[in-house]
Write a protein that holds these residues in place. Structure first.
Motif, PDB file in Angstrom:
ATOM      1  N   ARG A 129      92.503  -4.932  14.740  1.00 21.87           N
ATOM      2  CA  ARG A 129      91.655  -4.175  15.663  1.00 21.87           C
ATOM      3  C   ARG A 129      92.319  -3.501  16.529  1.00 21.87           C
ATOM      4  NH1 ARG A 129      89.447  -6.548  19.307  1.00 21.87           N
ATOM      5  NH2 ARG A 129      90.427  -8.614  19.011  1.00 21.87           N
ATOM      6  N   TYR A 130      91.831  -2.203  17.072  1.00 18.27           N
ATOM      7  CA  TYR A 130      92.633  -1.159  17.754  1.00 18.27           C
ATOM      8  C   TYR A 130      92.067  -1.028  19.190  1.00 18.27           C
ATOM      9  CZ  TYR A 130      95.998  -0.899  13.437  1.00 18.27           C
ATOM     10  OH  TYR A 130      96.718  -1.252  12.762  1.00 18.27           O
ATOM     11  N   PRO A 131      91.670  -1.940  19.989  1.00 12.72           N
ATOM     12  CA  PRO A 131      90.934  -1.416  21.381  1.00 12.72           C
ATOM     13  C   PRO A 131      91.946  -0.600  22.125  1.00 12.72           C
ATOM     14  CG  PRO A 131      92.044  -3.829  21.483  1.00 12.72           C
ATOM     15  CD  PRO A 131      92.128  -3.237  19.836  1.00 12.72           C
ATOM     16  N   GLU A 132      91.152   0.103  23.038  1.00 10.20           N
ATOM     17  CA  GLU A 132      92.014   1.091  23.744  1.00 10.20           C
ATOM     18  C   GLU A 132      92.573   0.551  24.913  1.00 10.20           C
ATOM     19  OE1 GLU A 132      89.681   4.810  25.380  1.00 10.20           O
ATOM     20  OE2 GLU A 132      89.540   3.378  26.776  1.00 10.20           O
ATOM     21  N   GLN A 133      93.977   1.000  24.890  1.00  6.28           N
ATOM     22  CA  GLN A 133      94.988   0.802  25.971  1.00  6.28           C
ATOM     23  C   GLN A 133      94.915   1.862  27.157  1.00  6.28           C
ATOM     24  OE1 GLN A 133      98.701  -0.447  24.271  1.00  6.28           O
ATOM     25  NE2 GLN A 133      99.713  -1.051  26.324  1.00  6.28           N
ATOM     26  N   ASN A 134      94.922   3.207  26.739  1.00  4.62           N
ATOM     27  CA  ASN A 134      94.968   4.260  27.652  1.00  4.62           C
ATOM     28  C   ASN A 134      93.788   5.069  27.702  1.00  4.62           C
ATOM     29  OD1 ASN A 134      95.322   6.355  29.365  1.00  4.62           O
ATOM     30  ND2 ASN A 134      97.236   6.987  28.423  1.00  4.62           N
ATOM     31  N   HIS A 135      92.736   5.005  28.515  1.00  7.32           N
ATOM     32  CA  HIS A 135      91.596   5.893  28.335  1.00  7.32           C
ATOM     33  C   HIS A 135      91.630   7.287  28.619  1.00  7.32           C
ATOM     34  CE1 HIS A 135      87.367   6.206  27.912  1.00  7.32           C
ATOM     35  NE2 HIS A 135      87.277   6.927  29.233  1.00  7.32           N
ATOM     36  N   ALA A 136      92.993   7.894  29.358  1.00  4.26           N
ATOM     37  CA  ALA A 136      92.986   8.897  29.676  1.00  4.26           C
ATOM     38  C   ALA A 136      92.821  10.070  28.240  1.00  4.26           C
ATOM     39  CB  ALA A 136      94.246   9.280  30.342  1.00  4.26           C
ATOM     40  N   PRO A 137      93.633   9.761  27.303  1.00  5.87           N
ATOM     41  CA  PRO A 137      93.455  10.830  26.220  1.00  5.87           C
ATOM     42  C   PRO A 137      92.036  10.881  25.496  1.00  5.87           C
ATOM     43  CG  PRO A 137      95.164   9.372  25.955  1.00  5.87           C
ATOM     44  CD  PRO A 137      94.475   8.664  26.852  1.00  5.87           C
ATOM     45  N   LYS A 138      91.229   9.815  25.348  1.00  8.31           N
ATOM     46  CA  LYS A 138      89.644   9.715  24.899  1.00  8.31           C
ATOM     47  C   LYS A 138      88.800  10.581  26.014  1.00  8.31           C
ATOM     48  CE  LYS A 138      86.355   7.139  22.662  1.00  8.31           C
ATOM     49  NZ  LYS A 138      86.073   5.665  21.976  1.00  8.31           N
ATOM     50  N   ALA A 139      88.928  10.207  27.300  1.00  5.64           N
ATOM     51  CA  ALA A 139      88.221  10.916  28.289  1.00  5.64           C
ATOM     52  C   ALA A 139      88.533  12.540  28.438  1.00  5.64           C
ATOM     53  CB  ALA A 139      88.436  10.367  29.868  1.00  5.64           C
ATOM     54  N   ALA A 140      89.975  12.906  28.108  1.00  2.00           N
ATOM     55  CA  ALA A 140      90.087  14.401  28.032  1.00  2.00           C
ATOM     56  C   ALA A 140      89.499  15.072  26.805  1.00  2.00           C
ATOM     57  CB  ALA A 140      91.583  14.497  27.911  1.00  2.00           C
ATOM     58  N   LEU A 141      89.535  14.241  25.573  1.00  2.01           N
ATOM     59  CA  LEU A 141      88.854  14.640  24.539  1.00  2.01           C
ATOM     60  C   LEU A 141      87.572  14.934  24.640  1.00  2.01           C
ATOM     61  CD1 LEU A 141      90.645  12.604  21.783  1.00  2.01           C
ATOM     62  CD2 LEU A 141      91.060  14.946  22.127  1.00  2.01           C
ATOM     63  N   LEU A 142      86.850  14.152  25.174  1.00  2.00           N
ATOM     64  CA  LEU A 142      85.153  14.218  25.540  1.00  2.00           C
ATOM     65  C   LEU A 142      84.864  15.388  26.605  1.00  2.00           C
ATOM     66  CD1 LEU A 142      84.544  10.282  25.769  1.00  2.00           C
ATOM     67  CD2 LEU A 142      83.652  11.850  23.946  1.00  2.00           C
ATOM     68  N   LYS A 143      85.797  15.374  27.468  1.00  2.00           N
ATOM     69  CA  LYS A 143      85.606  16.535  28.243  1.00  2.00           C
ATOM     70  C   LYS A 143      85.778  18.112  27.712  1.00  2.00           C
ATOM     71  CE  LYS A 143      86.795  18.531  32.753  1.00  2.00           C
ATOM     72  NZ  LYS A 143      86.970  19.975  32.206  1.00  2.00           N
ATOM     73  N   GLU A 144      86.895  18.073  26.763  1.00  2.00           N
ATOM     74  CA  GLU A 144      86.928  19.192  25.931  1.00  2.00           C
ATOM     75  C   GLU A 144      85.816  19.583  25.090  1.00  2.00           C
ATOM     76  OE1 GLU A 144      89.220  21.578  26.130  1.00  2.00           O
ATOM     77  OE2 GLU A 144      90.247  20.587  27.783  1.00  2.00           O
ATOM     78  N   ILE A 145      85.431  18.743  24.330  1.00  2.00           N
ATOM     79  CA  ILE A 145      84.077  18.858  23.560  1.00  2.00           C
ATOM     80  C   ILE A 145      83.107  19.182  24.281  1.00  2.00           C
ATOM     81  CG2 ILE A 145      82.517  17.259  22.024  1.00  2.00           C
ATOM     82  CD1 ILE A 145      85.010  15.802  21.305  1.00  2.00           C
ATOM     83  N   GLU A 146      82.550  18.487  25.323  1.00  2.00           N
ATOM     84  CA  GLU A 146      81.488  18.880  26.214  1.00  2.00           C
ATOM     85  C   GLU A 146      81.646  20.244  26.710  1.00  2.00           C
ATOM     86  OE1 GLU A 146      81.744  15.974  29.295  1.00  2.00           O
ATOM     87  OE2 GLU A 146      79.799  15.279  28.895  1.00  2.00           O
ATOM     88  N   ASP A 147      82.916  20.893  27.137  1.00  6.06           N
ATOM     89  CA  ASP A 147      83.039  22.181  27.626  1.00  6.06           C
ATOM     90  C   ASP A 147      82.870  23.093  26.285  1.00  6.06           C
ATOM     91  OD1 ASP A 147      83.849  21.183  29.942  1.00  6.06           O
ATOM     92  OD2 ASP A 147      86.134  21.668  29.716  1.00  6.06           O
ATOM     93  N   GLY A 148      83.426  22.712  25.008  1.00  2.00           N
ATOM     94  CA  GLY A 148      83.416  23.570  24.147  1.00  2.00           C
ATOM     95  C   GLY A 148      81.777  23.825  23.643  1.00  2.00           C
ATOM     96  N   LEU A 149      80.906  22.816  23.900  1.00  2.00           N
ATOM     97  CA  LEU A 149      79.619  22.885  23.757  1.00  2.00           C
ATOM     98  C   LEU A 149      78.590  23.604  24.599  1.00  2.00           C
ATOM     99  CD1 LEU A 149      78.862  19.139  22.245  1.00  2.00           C
ATOM    100  CD2 LEU A 149      78.945  21.471  20.692  1.00  2.00           C
ATOM    101  N   ARG A 150      79.274  23.945  25.677  1.00  2.00           N
ATOM    102  CA  ARG A 150      78.570  24.636  26.956  1.00  2.00           C
ATOM    103  C   ARG A 150      78.297  26.028  26.728  1.00  2.00           C
ATOM    104  NH1 ARG A 150      81.277  20.929  30.658  1.00  2.00           N
ATOM    105  NH2 ARG A 150      79.667  19.283  31.376  1.00  2.00           N
ATOM    106  N   GLY A 151      79.410  26.767  25.859  1.00  2.00           N
ATOM    107  CA  GLY A 151      79.182  28.034  25.873  1.00  2.00           C
ATOM    108  C   GLY A 151      80.481  28.875  25.432  1.00  2.00           C
TER     109      GLY A 151
END
Length: 212
Positions: A129-151
């Protein structure tokens, strides 16, 4: 793009997709293996396309003869030396690989994004299994996706991720309130995502026939 986002984009597109497809805590994929492998294969095609190494010409994927593919040279060589061109859907089917998923996980473990956790069962069988060790990359990816969906027009990598997440059903798991209509439009205009959707459709049909 802020510093955290820049760090997130140090991950390849297939790594980013795989990270988003993995449960933070238990390190297990949140989709089935066929969906995971098809999504990763589509992300490989999207990565090669972003680097200018391949392009869609008519109904077929073709090598451009230029562009590099850091980390994915093997897949590019397969495309480059195939005797005849194939459709995007066919390439998704050909590039699906459990071994490639494992390689991408191990690369991310080496970067400290996830950690490798091995478990023995009855002293013989082993699961990883590969549990998360550093949440920063995933958090940043989610933010970029949210920004991309806003307009506006999303960045190319955001476009690819949104499309891949939408067709694999991951977008609604990660961002339940996301604008699905906009995501669908992005996916429809992104040929690697469209290819993944076609492959998953065929997998579901085969599974349904096998069950009857």
């Amino acid at each position: 793009m802020n510093a955290e986002s820049a760090k997130a984009w140090e991950l390849s597109l297939p790594q980013a997709f795989l990270l988003l497809a993995t449960n933070d805590t238990d390190g297990e994929p949140v989709v089935s293996q066929p969906v995971l492998q098809a999504g990763v294969a589509g992300a490989v095609l999207a990565e090669l396309d972003l680097y200018g190494a391949i392009e869609l010409q008519g109904k077929h994927v073709r090598d451009t003869g230029s562009g590099t593919a850091p980390g994915f040279q093997q897949q590019l060589e397969v495309i480059r030396h195939k005797s005849r061109p194939h459709t995007p859907k066919r390439w998704v089917s050909m590039l699906e690989s459990r071994a490639e998923v494992h390689r991408l996980y191990e690369d991310m473990a080496g970067k400290g994004v996830v950690k490798h956790v091995g478990e023995k069962h009855l002293g013989i069988f082993r699961t990883t299994r590969y549990p998360e060790q550093n949440h920063a990359p995933k958090a940043a990816l989610l933010k970029e996706i949210e920004d991309g969906l806003r307009g506006g027009i999303p960045e190319p990598r955001s476009t690819a991720l949104i499309g891949l997440l939408y067709v694999t059903g991951l977008l609604e798991k990660l961002l339940p309130d996301a604008d699905r209509s906009r995501a669908r439009g992005i996916a429809d205009g992104h040929w690697p995502s469209h290819a993944v959707a076609d492959e998953l459709r065929m997998i579901r049909l085969a599974e349904a026939e096998a069950a009857t």
